[in-house]
Enzyme design. Sequence first.
Site: not given
Length: 270
Positions: A111-113
Site C-alpha cells: 500500500a506504500c508509495g
Amino acid sequence: MGVVTDRRPVVRVREGTRAARPDTLAVEEPLMVRLVEPGPAGGSSALTLTMRTPGDDFDLVAGWLVSEGAVAAASDIVAMRLCPDEDNTVEVALARGVEPPRQRAFATTSACGVCGSDTVVEVRAGLRWPVASDPVTVSADVIAALPDLLRERQRAFDRTGGLHAAGLFTADGEPLYVREDVGRHNAVDKVVGAALRDGALPAAGTVLQVSGRASFELVQKAARAGIPVLSAISAPSTLAVDLADECGLTLLGFVRGDSMNVYTWADRVR
C-alpha cells in the site's frame, strides 16, 4: 510469471449456517530489488524490498525506477534478471552514468508509495517531461467508460475480489497496458514499467485509470511518466490535488457512471 492466486480454507457463515470451503485469494509476497554494481566484481546491493503480487516483476522494477526519478528510457536499464540463488529477487543493472535511486532503509508495503518523502515543489522540480504543456483533451464519455473497461480486464480480481488495477488508455479509450496487484502503487508501477520497456515514455496524450483512490504518490508516478490525465474511481487527497495542480496534470475522482469530479486542469475534459 508468478502465482497470482492461491487457495485457503474458509468457514463461510450465511443466514445462520456455516460451511467449510476453499477460497481463492490474491497472493502477496516480498520482492527484493538489488542493484548490480558496475565493474568486474559484479556484486550487488539491496535497493528496496516491497510487498507485491507476483507477476510482471520486471515491469514493476522498471516502473519503480521511473517513479524514483532514476530512469527515463529503456536504454537506462542494461539488464534485469531473476536471481537464481534467491527467491523473489530481481537484480537490475543500470547504464553507465545513470544515478541509482537512494536505498530504502525499510520494507515498503503493497500500500506504500514514496511515503511522503518528496514535497510538491521537489516533485515538480524533478519532472523530466512537462505534462502541463500536453494539449490532449478527452471527452467525458470516454472517461466515464474507463472504469468498466479496466474492470473487464481484471482477470485475477474476478477470482479473488482482492486486487487493485491500473490501466493506461489512449484519449479515445483504447487500452494500452493493464496490470493488477494487491497494491495500487505497484499496479501503476507495472503499467509505467511496461510502457518504459516498450519505449512508450513519455506517455503523452494518455489517461491513467486506477481502481481506487488518487493519492499524492499516484499523482507523482503519473507525472514522472509524462501522463497528463489521472482518473480514479474514488476520492483524491488534498495533497494529490495540490500536486496535480502544480504539475499541470488533470485529476479526476469519483468517476462512476456518468458522474465525475474534475479537480485540476478541467479544460482537458470536454
